[in-house]
Structures are given as structure tokens and as C-alpha cells.
Design an enzyme around this catalytic site. Structure first.
Site, mmCIF file in Angstrom:
data_model
loop_
_atom_site.group_PDB
_atom_site.id
_atom_site.type_symbol
_atom_site.label_atom_id
_atom_site.label_comp_id
_atom_site.label_asym_id
_atom_site.label_seq_id
_atom_site.Cartn_x
_atom_site.Cartn_y
_atom_site.Cartn_z
ATOM 1 N N ASP A 1 -5.732 -6.430 5.070
ATOM 2 C CA ASP A 1 -5.206 -5.073 4.894
ATOM 3 C C ASP A 1 -5.251 -4.326 6.218
ATOM 4 O O ASP A 1 -6.331 -4.125 6.782
ATOM 5 C CB ASP A 1 -6.075 -4.346 3.842
ATOM 6 C CG ASP A 1 -5.608 -2.922 3.587
ATOM 7 O OD1 ASP A 1 -4.492 -2.563 4.010
ATOM 8 O OD2 ASP A 1 -6.376 -2.167 2.950
ATOM 9 N N MET B 1 -10.748 -6.320 6.365
ATOM 10 C CA MET B 1 -9.928 -5.245 6.955
ATOM 11 C C MET B 1 -9.455 -5.664 8.347
ATOM 12 O O MET B 1 -10.241 -6.154 9.165
ATOM 13 C CB MET B 1 -10.742 -3.949 7.075
ATOM 14 C CG MET B 1 -11.012 -3.237 5.760
ATOM 15 S SD MET B 1 -9.524 -2.794 4.836
ATOM 16 C CE MET B 1 -8.694 -1.640 5.950
ATOM 17 N N HIS C 1 -1.525 -1.779 -4.238
ATOM 18 C CA HIS C 1 -2.803 -1.527 -3.556
ATOM 19 C C HIS C 1 -2.922 -0.018 -3.388
ATOM 20 O O HIS C 1 -2.120 0.597 -2.678
ATOM 21 C CB HIS C 1 -2.773 -2.255 -2.211
ATOM 22 C CG HIS C 1 -3.967 -2.036 -1.347
ATOM 23 N ND1 HIS C 1 -5.098 -2.830 -1.406
ATOM 24 C CD2 HIS C 1 -4.212 -1.121 -0.385
ATOM 25 C CE1 HIS C 1 -5.979 -2.428 -0.518
ATOM 26 N NE2 HIS C 1 -5.467 -1.381 0.118
ATOM 27 N N ASP D 1 -5.007 3.181 -2.177
ATOM 28 C CA ASP D 1 -6.067 3.538 -1.230
ATOM 29 C C ASP D 1 -6.717 4.856 -1.600
ATOM 30 O O ASP D 1 -6.106 5.924 -1.495
ATOM 31 C CB ASP D 1 -5.469 3.646 0.183
ATOM 32 C CG ASP D 1 -5.040 2.298 0.739
ATOM 33 O OD1 ASP D 1 -5.916 1.419 0.879
ATOM 34 O OD2 ASP D 1 -3.843 2.118 1.017
ATOM 35 N N MET E 1 -9.535 7.523 -0.622
ATOM 36 C CA MET E 1 -10.352 7.936 0.540
ATOM 37 C C MET E 1 -11.014 9.265 0.231
ATOM 38 O O MET E 1 -10.360 10.176 -0.306
ATOM 39 C CB MET E 1 -9.465 8.089 1.770
ATOM 40 C CG MET E 1 -8.667 6.849 2.117
ATOM 41 S SD MET E 1 -7.796 7.070 3.675
ATOM 42 C CE MET E 1 -6.828 5.560 3.745
ATOM 43 N N SER F 1 0.875 -1.173 0.000
ATOM 44 C CA SER F 1 0.000 0.000 0.000
ATOM 45 C C SER F 1 0.906 1.215 0.000
ATOM 46 O O SER F 1 1.751 1.362 0.876
ATOM 47 C CB SER F 1 -0.865 0.011 1.263
ATOM 48 O OG SER F 1 -1.294 1.334 1.532
ATOM 49 N N HIS G 1 -8.513 0.252 -3.609
ATOM 50 C CA HIS G 1 -9.282 0.092 -2.369
ATOM 51 C C HIS G 1 -10.124 1.351 -2.195
ATOM 52 O O HIS G 1 -9.630 2.388 -1.752
ATOM 53 C CB HIS G 1 -8.328 -0.116 -1.187
ATOM 54 C CG HIS G 1 -9.026 -0.322 0.110
ATOM 55 N ND1 HIS G 1 -8.365 -0.391 1.311
ATOM 56 C CD2 HIS G 1 -10.351 -0.497 0.406
ATOM 57 C CE1 HIS G 1 -9.243 -0.580 2.288
ATOM 58 N NE2 HIS G 1 -10.459 -0.625 1.754
ATOM 59 N N MET H 1 -12.348 3.505 -0.475
ATOM 60 C CA MET H 1 -12.956 3.867 0.807
ATOM 61 C C MET H 1 -13.755 5.142 0.597
ATOM 62 O O MET H 1 -13.366 6.239 1.033
ATOM 63 C CB MET H 1 -11.847 4.034 1.863
ATOM 64 C CG MET H 1 -11.241 2.694 2.265
ATOM 65 S SD MET H 1 -9.714 2.832 3.184
ATOM 66 C CE MET H 1 -8.536 2.920 1.846
#
Ligand SMILES: O=C(CO)[C@@H](O)[C@H](O)COP(=O)(O)O
Ligand SMILES: [Fe+2]
Length: 254
Positions: A201, A167, A61, A63, A65, A36, A96, A98
Site C-alpha cells: 500500500d 506499507m 481499501h 483508509d 486516519m 484506495s 486500514h 491508521m
């Protein structure tokens, strides 16, 4: 006399060989390590992605957000498009997501060069439709659950997705403590869905990888443990070895 004893022995050997072959073919999954990049120097994301691939990462990966689903903001599809141009076509991007409205970004992420769209079950009222949209856009489907969501809520979708993400921290920040009490979720999923890719993760590194591997996770996200290491190549190799050995052991135990 010798011949009549040898025949049953041969049958036993053949039966166990067949069993081994059928169990390894139903276990289609393999050990994969996806750093990540959240914990890296965000002003150098492109070169950090290249560095991770050069250090042996199997995938990246990323992320995303939105400051709403989680109390933090990172980046969106324009950044993904830039990263794709920077690293080339090969590296696999696991997004990912979020975000509160995962439906909103499917097409844009596909166009930007994402390979897998991992959304949170908690963020949508219609997972079935979203799964179809992601597949139609040409991406693989990942389905994530936060620590407070039971794995039984994910199970009805498991046969329609490519990967389940359990998670092991509350989503939002890198560098948090691994939640070992999430491991029963991974074990349960592995027992019910023997060939599913299962990702963990949050807080995963050399100190916690054994728990993840024993429980049955095969896709390992690791942020700070890899990025902040002086020797990321060795950390990635170690994580992969532990997971590969657990997969091998499981296939022999079956
Ligand atoms: O999705 C998240 C956090 O919400 C993760 O991908 C973390 O960024 C992983 O970082 P470490 O916990 O391994 O430092
Ligand atoms: Fe993540």
C-alpha cells in the site's frame, strides 16, 4: 523394450504433475486489486466506491486516519455504515486503521459493515488480544507495518492473521513515492509464509507493480494511479494481470 523405457518417463510426468498440484494448493492466495478511495472526490465517496467496483475492483481499501497516529484525518465508522448501505452487501471492505487506539473501534466497525480490520502493529501493546477481538467480532484480521518496522516483528503473529500489510510509503497521505526498499520485507514474508495474503500500500501503480508482484505481494492497494486514471478499468486489469502472472510463475518454479 518400449514399455520399460515408458514406465520411468510416466513416473517423471506424474511426479511433476503431483508437485504442481501440491504447490498450487499450498498457494491459496490469488491476485486481488483494492483501490484506495482516499484520492477520490471525498464528497462523492459512495458513487466512487460503486464506480471502482464497476471497473473490476476485487475489494475496497478504506483508509481511516485519526490525526494522531498519522498527521491526517479522514473518516470513521459512521461513514463506513453509509458506504455499506450505498454499495450493498457484496463489496469487501478492508479497513486500514491508521489510528492510535485500534482496540477502540473494533465493534463499531464490525457493526458498520467492515469485513477486514487491518491495524498497525506500532499502535498496540497487545496484538494477540486485538487479533482475538477482531475475530470474535466476525471480521478478518490484517496486520500492518510502517516502513520503519521490521518484518521480523510481524512474523510471530503471521499464523494468526489473514493478511499482512507492508506499507510502501509513510502512512498518512495518498500520492506519495513508492519505497522500493520495502520489497525485501515482502520477499522474506512470502518465503516464510507461502500461503499468506500479503498486501502492499502506497505509490503502487503500473510503474511499480512489477516489483511488488515479483517480491510476492498478492493484494494490491492502488489509490491515485487508479482513481486519477481516465481508464481505471484498464489500470485495475493490468495490475491484476502482472500479479497473477507472478503467482503462476512462482508456482511453476517450486
Ligand atoms: O494508506 C495509505 C496512505 O496512508 C494509502 O492507502 C494511500 O491512500 C494509497 O494511495 P496511493 O499512494 O496509491 O496514491
Ligand atoms: Fe491504506
Amino acid at each position: 523394450m518400449i514399455r520399460s523405457r515408458a514406465v520411468p518417463l510416466l513416473c517423471v510426468v506424474l511426479r511433476s504433475a503431483c508437485r504442481r498440484q501440491s504447490s498450487s494448493s499450498s498457494m491459496a492466495y490469488s491476485a486481488k486489486i483494492g483501490p484506495s478511495i482516499l484520492s477520490s472526490d471525498l464528497s462523492c465517496l459512495g458513487s466512487e466506491c460503486v464506480r471502482m467496483m464497476e471497473c473490476g475492483a476485487d475489494y475496497l481499501h478504506l483508509d481511516v486516519m485519526d490525526g494522531h497516529f498519522v498527521p491526517n484525518i479522514t473518516f470513521g465508522h459512521p461513514m463506513v455504515e453509509c458506504l455499506r448501505k450505498c454499495v450493498g452487501q457484496d463489496p469487501f471492505f478492508d479497513m486500514h486503521m491508521m489510528v492510535s487506539r485500534p482496540e477502540q473501534w473494533v465493534k463499531a466497525m464490525a457493526a458498520a459493515g467492515a469485513n477486514q480490520y487491518t491495524f498497525h502493529l506500532e499502535a498496540t501493546s497487545n496484538p494477540g488480544n486485538l487479533i482475538k477481538e477482531i475475530k470474535a467480532s466476525g471480521m478478518k484480521v490484517g496486520l500492518a507495518i510502517k516502513p520503519g518496522t521490521t518484518v521480523q516483528e510481524l512474523a510471530p503473529w503471521a499464523n494468526q492473521i489473514d493478511m499482512a500489510l507492508v506499507m510502501t510509503v509513510e502512512p498518512g497521505f495518498g500520492g506519495q513515492k513508492f519505497m522500493e526498499d520495502m520489497m525485501p520485507k515482502v520477499s522474506w514474508l512470502r518465503s516464510k509464509f507461502p500461503s499468506l495474503d500479503i498486501e502492499v500500500d502506497g505509490g503502487v501503480g503500473p510503474d511499480t507493480i512489477h516489483k511488488c508482484a515479483e517480491a510476492g505481494a498478492n493484494m494490491i492497494v492502488s489509490g491515485s494511479a487508479v482513481i486519477s486514471s481516465d481508464d481505471p478499468r484498464s489500470v485495475i486489469a493490468l495490475l491484476r494481470t502482472v500479479v497473477a502472472e507472478a503467482i503462476q510463475k512462482r508456482s511453476l518454479d517450486r
